[in-house]
Design a protein around this motif. Sequence first.
Motif, mmCIF file in Angstrom:
data_model
loop_
_atom_site.group_PDB
_atom_site.id
_atom_site.type_symbol
_atom_site.label_atom_id
_atom_site.label_comp_id
_atom_site.label_asym_id
_atom_site.label_seq_id
_atom_site.Cartn_x
_atom_site.Cartn_y
_atom_site.Cartn_z
ATOM 1 N N ILE A 44 9.324 -2.310 2.818
ATOM 2 C CA ILE A 44 8.296 -2.331 3.859
ATOM 3 C C ILE A 44 7.458 -3.593 3.669
ATOM 4 N N TYR A 45 7.318 -4.355 4.740
ATOM 5 C CA TYR A 45 6.549 -5.599 4.690
ATOM 6 C C TYR A 45 5.226 -5.422 5.430
ATOM 7 N N GLU A 46 4.203 -6.087 4.916
ATOM 8 C CA GLU A 46 2.862 -5.946 5.476
ATOM 9 C C GLU A 46 2.327 -7.295 5.932
ATOM 10 N N ALA A 47 1.985 -7.379 7.199
ATOM 11 C CA ALA A 47 1.344 -8.576 7.752
ATOM 12 C C ALA A 47 -0.123 -8.257 8.003
ATOM 13 N N ILE A 170 -0.330 -4.491 9.600
ATOM 14 C CA ILE A 170 0.819 -3.885 10.256
ATOM 15 C C ILE A 170 1.957 -3.819 9.239
ATOM 16 N N LEU A 171 2.545 -2.635 9.097
ATOM 17 C CA LEU A 171 3.639 -2.432 8.166
ATOM 18 C C LEU A 171 4.928 -2.171 8.938
ATOM 19 N N HIS A 172 5.994 -2.831 8.492
ATOM 20 C CA HIS A 172 7.284 -2.664 9.179
ATOM 21 C C HIS A 172 8.412 -3.059 8.235
ATOM 22 N N LYS A 173 9.618 -2.579 8.549
ATOM 23 C CA LYS A 173 10.793 -2.925 7.757
ATOM 24 C C LYS A 173 11.198 -4.382 7.939
ATOM 25 N N SER A 174 10.754 -4.970 9.033
ATOM 26 C CA SER A 174 11.045 -6.373 9.302
ATOM 27 C C SER A 174 9.778 -7.202 9.134
ATOM 28 N N VAL A 177 8.821 -8.821 12.550
ATOM 29 C CA VAL A 177 8.237 -7.867 13.502
ATOM 30 C C VAL A 177 6.793 -7.552 13.119
ATOM 31 N N ALA A 178 6.528 -7.395 11.831
ATOM 32 C CA ALA A 178 5.161 -7.105 11.372
ATOM 33 C C ALA A 178 4.202 -8.203 11.806
ATOM 34 N N GLN A 179 4.603 -9.465 11.616
ATOM 35 C CA GLN A 179 3.745 -10.583 11.998
ATOM 36 C C GLN A 179 3.575 -10.668 13.510
ATOM 37 N N GLN A 180 4.673 -10.461 14.234
ATOM 38 C CA GLN A 180 4.612 -10.522 15.694
ATOM 39 C C GLN A 180 3.712 -9.434 16.259
ATOM 40 N N TRP A 181 3.785 -8.247 15.693
ATOM 41 C CA TRP A 181 2.949 -7.148 16.177
ATOM 42 C C TRP A 181 1.472 -7.459 16.025
ATOM 43 N N VAL A 182 1.090 -8.033 14.879
ATOM 44 C CA VAL A 182 -0.329 -8.339 14.653
ATOM 45 C C VAL A 182 -0.839 -9.266 15.743
ATOM 46 N N SER A 253 0.520 -14.151 8.791
ATOM 47 C CA SER A 253 1.720 -14.948 8.576
ATOM 48 C C SER A 253 2.878 -14.018 8.256
ATOM 49 N N VAL A 254 4.095 -14.524 8.338
ATOM 50 C CA VAL A 254 5.266 -13.705 8.039
ATOM 51 C C VAL A 254 5.300 -13.446 6.530
ATOM 52 N N PRO A 255 5.227 -12.183 6.112
ATOM 53 C CA PRO A 255 5.228 -11.890 4.662
ATOM 54 C C PRO A 255 6.575 -12.246 4.039
ATOM 55 N N ASP A 256 6.518 -12.841 2.841
ATOM 56 C CA ASP A 256 7.748 -13.205 2.142
ATOM 57 C C ASP A 256 8.078 -12.244 1.009
ATOM 58 N N ARG A 257 7.195 -11.281 0.764
ATOM 59 C CA ARG A 257 7.434 -10.270 -0.262
ATOM 60 C C ARG A 257 7.150 -8.889 0.312
ATOM 61 N N LYS A 258 7.900 -7.932 -0.154
ATOM 62 C CA LYS A 258 7.690 -6.563 0.302
ATOM 63 C C LYS A 258 6.354 -6.029 -0.199
ATOM 64 N N SER A 259 5.790 -5.126 0.577
ATOM 65 C CA SER A 259 4.542 -4.474 0.185
ATOM 66 C C SER A 259 4.805 -3.191 -0.604
ATOM 67 N N LYS A 260 5.838 -2.487 -0.206
ATOM 68 C CA LYS A 260 6.255 -1.264 -0.870
ATOM 69 C C LYS A 260 7.699 -0.989 -0.497
ATOM 70 N N PRO A 261 8.383 -0.109 -1.186
ATOM 71 C CA PRO A 261 7.915 0.754 -2.283
ATOM 72 C C PRO A 261 7.901 0.034 -3.633
ATOM 73 N N SER A 262 7.145 0.576 -4.580
ATOM 74 C CA SER A 262 7.147 0.089 -5.953
ATOM 75 C C SER A 262 8.202 0.883 -6.719
ATOM 76 N N ARG A 263 9.398 0.349 -6.773
ATOM 77 C CA ARG A 263 10.530 1.100 -7.322
ATOM 78 C C ARG A 263 10.378 1.379 -8.815
ATOM 79 N N ALA A 264 9.799 0.444 -9.545
ATOM 80 C CA ALA A 264 9.629 0.650 -10.985
ATOM 81 C C ALA A 264 8.711 1.839 -11.259
ATOM 82 N N ILE A 265 7.614 1.921 -10.520
ATOM 83 C CA ILE A 265 6.676 3.032 -10.713
ATOM 84 C C ILE A 265 7.327 4.354 -10.331
ATOM 85 N N ILE A 266 8.109 4.347 -9.244
ATOM 86 C CA ILE A 266 8.803 5.569 -8.827
ATOM 87 C C ILE A 266 9.726 6.058 -9.926
ATOM 88 N N CYS A 267 10.506 5.158 -10.516
ATOM 89 C CA CYS A 267 11.449 5.537 -11.580
ATOM 90 C C CYS A 267 10.717 6.049 -12.822
#
Length: 298
Positions: A44-47, A170-174, A177-182, A253-267
Amino acid sequence: MEETQQLDFTLLLNVLKEQFRKIAIITAIIGAFSVYYALSLPNIYEARALVKFSKNNNQNLDTGGGTDFVSSIFSGLGGVSEDKHNTMQKLKSRDFFKILYKDETFARDLMAFQSLGQTANKYNEKIYDVENSIFLPDARPPESEAYREFLASHIEVASDRETGLVTVSILHKSPEVAQQWVSWIFDEINLFIKDKEKENALLAYKYLEMKILTSPVSELRKVNAALMQQQLAKLMFAEVSKDFAIEYVDRASVPDRKSKPSRAIICILFTFFGGLGAFLFFYIREIMNITKSQNHLV
């Protein structure tokens, strides 16, 4: 008391020693499942955009003649002034979402988007025809469902009381799309509020014009004329101002890193609580066996 505590501690060690292999196996299985589950979750990416509220829609025309006080009262009663709280409420309102959801691209990315692709994004073909870029007949999700999805999973609003600035995320899988929506949402909310202000100011102007024609008191006609000038000023600001309600401080701006999930914490959490749960299971079972034995002897 000390003997009871020592007995409990000894029982803990015995359970851990005797059931260590089973606990380890269960923990490993849960840990493996947590890795599989974490990897199955989409990124999930956050713009984010930092904004402030424009003063254009709250400007008062200095009409002189002691009419400023009357003007401010009329403006408040007429509801043509949008404050910060009302603007943010409109941003997440059902009426505003209806405007967004009429857009086919927005509806597609909200309700039919599945995952990012190397060449093209993947959509749910059960409800969306990718080739013709339209929803299948009777497959477009209802507006109420889309509205709940949008508020629950795609938009976050945070306000800084000290600075008065607002962060809209705005959070989105793309990320695109997140940046465009904002950007698009802020253009639409400015247009939405601008149209409301123009409509209210025009109604107020026509009402004041009628009062001038029917009022026999010259002073009241002067006051009404001054108030008409204020409504004309609001109409002017609405026409010439692009960022009528909200101004950017920092554009998204277009996010270059995911916002979530935090896979390490989940594991880590899954594995820890899985191991703890397995240990507690064997510990409680041992206590129940001891209790049964003691009751049997009695």
